[in-house]
Design a protein around this motif. Structure first.
Motif, PDB file in Angstrom:
ATOM      1  N   UNK A 127       1.013  -1.536   0.108  1.00 20.45           N
ATOM      2  CA  UNK A 127      -0.093  -0.247  -0.064  1.00 20.45           C
ATOM      3  C   UNK A 127       0.646   1.155   0.037  1.00 20.45           C
ATOM      4  N   UNK A 128       0.418   1.777  -0.979  1.00 20.97           N
ATOM      5  CA  UNK A 128       1.327   3.421  -0.996  1.00 20.97           C
ATOM      6  C   UNK A 128       0.814   4.658  -0.353  1.00 20.97           C
ATOM      7  N   UNK A 129       0.839   5.850   0.191  1.00 20.27           N
ATOM      8  CA  UNK A 129       0.976   6.708   0.790  1.00 20.27           C
ATOM      9  C   UNK A 129      -0.719   7.830   0.008  1.00 20.27           C
ATOM     10  N   UNK A 184       5.853  -7.010   5.141  1.00 18.36           N
ATOM     11  CA  UNK A 184       6.758  -6.067   5.202  1.00 18.36           C
ATOM     12  C   UNK A 184       6.555  -4.644   5.052  1.00 18.36           C
ATOM     13  N   UNK A 185       7.365  -4.018   5.546  1.00 19.29           N
ATOM     14  CA  UNK A 185       6.557  -2.155   5.591  1.00 19.29           C
ATOM     15  C   UNK A 185       8.700  -2.072   4.948  1.00 19.29           C
ATOM     16  N   UNK A 186       8.106  -0.988   4.059  1.00 26.40           N
ATOM     17  CA  UNK A 186       9.462  -0.323   3.566  1.00 26.40           C
ATOM     18  C   UNK A 186       9.754   1.177   4.528  1.00 26.40           C
ATOM     19  N   UNK A 187      10.676   1.290   4.505  1.00 25.78           N
ATOM     20  CA  UNK A 187      10.886   2.576   5.286  1.00 25.78           C
ATOM     21  C   UNK A 187      11.609   3.314   4.755  1.00 25.78           C
ATOM     22  N   UNK A 220       7.796   4.639   7.962  1.00 21.46           N
ATOM     23  CA  UNK A 220       6.387   3.884   6.598  1.00 21.46           C
ATOM     24  C   UNK A 220       6.509   4.450   5.561  1.00 21.46           C
ATOM     25  N   UNK A 221       6.411   4.250   4.381  1.00 20.00           N
ATOM     26  CA  UNK A 221       6.213   4.509   3.275  1.00 20.00           C
ATOM     27  C   UNK A 221       4.869   3.183   2.313  1.00 20.00           C
ATOM     28  N   UNK A 222       5.709   2.342   2.398  1.00 18.01           N
ATOM     29  CA  UNK A 222       5.099   1.751   2.048  1.00 18.01           C
ATOM     30  C   UNK A 222       4.284   0.346   2.906  1.00 18.01           C
ATOM     31  N   UNK A 230      -0.486  -2.506  12.397  1.00 15.79           N
ATOM     32  CA  UNK A 230       0.170  -2.053  13.689  1.00 15.79           C
ATOM     33  C   UNK A 230       1.223  -0.884  12.590  1.00 15.79           C
ATOM     34  N   UNK A 231       1.061  -1.193  11.106  1.00 18.87           N
ATOM     35  CA  UNK A 231       2.024  -0.302  10.876  1.00 18.87           C
ATOM     36  C   UNK A 231       1.075   0.896   9.725  1.00 18.87           C
ATOM     37  N   UNK A 232       1.455   1.809   9.675  1.00 16.12           N
ATOM     38  CA  UNK A 232       0.766   2.521   8.131  1.00 16.12           C
ATOM     39  C   UNK A 232       1.908   3.764   7.965  1.00 16.12           C
ATOM     40  N   UNK A 233       1.529   3.978   6.312  1.00 17.81           N
ATOM     41  CA  UNK A 233       2.145   4.600   5.820  1.00 17.81           C
ATOM     42  C   UNK A 233       2.433   6.268   6.271  1.00 17.81           C
ATOM     43  N   UNK A 234       3.311   6.888   7.161  1.00 20.52           N
ATOM     44  CA  UNK A 234       3.596   8.068   7.736  1.00 20.52           C
ATOM     45  C   UNK A 234       4.181   7.366   9.597  1.00 20.52           C
ATOM     46  N   UNK A 235       3.746   6.187   9.859  1.00 19.90           N
ATOM     47  CA  UNK A 235       4.473   6.086  11.097  1.00 19.90           C
ATOM     48  C   UNK A 235       6.024   6.194  11.153  1.00 19.90           C
ATOM     49  N   UNK A 236       6.230   6.696  12.467  1.00 16.70           N
ATOM     50  CA  UNK A 236       8.107   6.869  12.653  1.00 16.70           C
ATOM     51  C   UNK A 236       8.209   5.523  12.911  1.00 16.70           C
ATOM     52  N   UNK A 237       9.496   4.990  12.479  1.00 19.69           N
ATOM     53  CA  UNK A 237       9.984   3.713  12.990  1.00 19.69           C
ATOM     54  C   UNK A 237      11.847   4.003  13.033  1.00 19.69           C
ATOM     55  N   UNK A 238      11.585   2.245  13.639  1.00 18.25           N
ATOM     56  CA  UNK A 238      13.508   2.483  13.929  1.00 18.25           C
ATOM     57  C   UNK A 238      13.638   1.703  13.851  1.00 18.25           C
TER      58      UNK A 238
END
Length: 317
Positions: free
Chosen positions: A1-3, A40-43, A83-85, A92-100
């Motif tokens: 999923x993309x923003x 997976x998520x892309x950051x 997260x951007x994808x 639990x994760x969505x585009x725009x979430x700050x992650x490390x």
């Protein structure tokens, strides 16, 4: 999923090495942007922290093989960004979430793909707490996990005096403060130039080198009860001379018969999130010794590998 409304990027920058060696083999390349698969998520990475293991495991083919690496390869493990994808099945994760988190030997890049449910520094993502900036978040994963595992091995408490060797380095920053949070008195080894830095962290500084045990004994005539060696074996030998039992000594960079060896893989579940919460609550601070743009990756690695920095080295993307 993309923003919504954004076109997925086709390419991004990444530090790559075509052969193993020193900083001279590191280059910034334009590479295809990875895509998030199921789970997976892309950051979109904004900062990547450097650790000794980054250049140690890419220094030669034999060492690299122990980590499952072969050229061509990326570089760096600690990252922070947003997260951007999001791949299928991720919750639990969505585009725009700050992650490390960690992305083994591929973090110094515009984009990394990690498993949303990953629980190891090789492949993980965690939500970045409010109040923790991306440079700081990018410095947490390897050093924080390693320090947590080392502290767990010796279990310091209010009745302890802990000797920490190499206390001013990247892992030492965390180990000293975590021991102090646990209520222990901390004596940290370092150079004369690092004394102020160690005091700021909450440790009583002592010079490393010949005569270490005698200097520690003078500082703590009541005795030392636990020790962590973050550099080699000098602190292990000093601790034994001071009567510390092997069961309360830990190393991270050497193997000593009878002494526990800790690394980030040994950290307890939730350890990294707890460290991030302590940072957000301003109970634990992470000094950033230097920050470099990705184009200066070779210089950044040279500075980090010299082992004289007081804190963490970060790459800005």
């Amino acid at each position: 999923m993309q923003v919504q409304g954004e076109q997925p990027p086709a390419v991004g920058r990444a530090v790559r090495l075509e052969s193993f060696g020193g900083p001279e083999v590191l280059d910034v390349r334009e590479v295809p942007a990875p895509q998030a698969g199921p789970g997976q998520v892309r950051v979109r990475v904004t900062a990547a922290g450097l650790n000794p293991m980054d250049w140690i495991m890419t220094a030669d083919a034999d060492t690299a093989a122990r980590f499952g690496l072969a050229p061509p390869a990326g570089f760096g493990t600690d990252y922070a960004g947003a997260v951007d994808q999001v791949g299928d099945g991720v919750t639990g994760f969505a585009p725009g979430d700050r992650v490390f988190g960690g992305a083994l030997s591929r973090a110094v890049a515009d984009f990394v793909v990690v498993h949303a449910g990953g629980e190891t520094a090789a492949d993980e993502a965690h939500h970045t707490p409010d109040g923790v900036d991306d440079r700081t978040a990018a410095a947490l994963t390897i050093a924080g996990r390693t320090a947590s595992a080392a502290l767990a091995a010796v279990a310091p408490g209010p009745d302890d005096t802990v000797l920490i060797g190499g206390a001013g380095g990247g892992v030492g920053v965390f180990a000293v403060q975590l021991a102090r949070i646990a209520g222990a008195r901390v004596i940290g080894t370092g150079s004369a130039a690092s004394a102020g830095h160690l005091r700021d962290l909450g440790a009583e500084p002592v010079a490393y080198g010949d005569g270490l045990a005698d200097r520690v004994r003078a500082l703590a005539p009541g005795g030392v009860t636990a020790a962590i060696d973050l550099h080699g074996v000098e602190t292990v030998h000093a601790a034994r001379r001071l009567g510390v039992p092997d069961g309360r000594i830990c190393t991270i960079a050497a193997q000593v018969d009878g002494v526990a060896a800790a690394n980030g893989a040994n950290a307890a579940p939730g350890a990294l999130e707890e460290i991030a919460r302590l940072v957000a609550a301003r109970r634990l601070r992470v000094p950033i010794a230097a920050a470099f743009p990705i184009g200066q990756i070779r210089r950044a690695v040279e500075v980090q590998a010299a082992r004289h920095v007081q804190g963490k080295v970060v790459i800005d993307l």
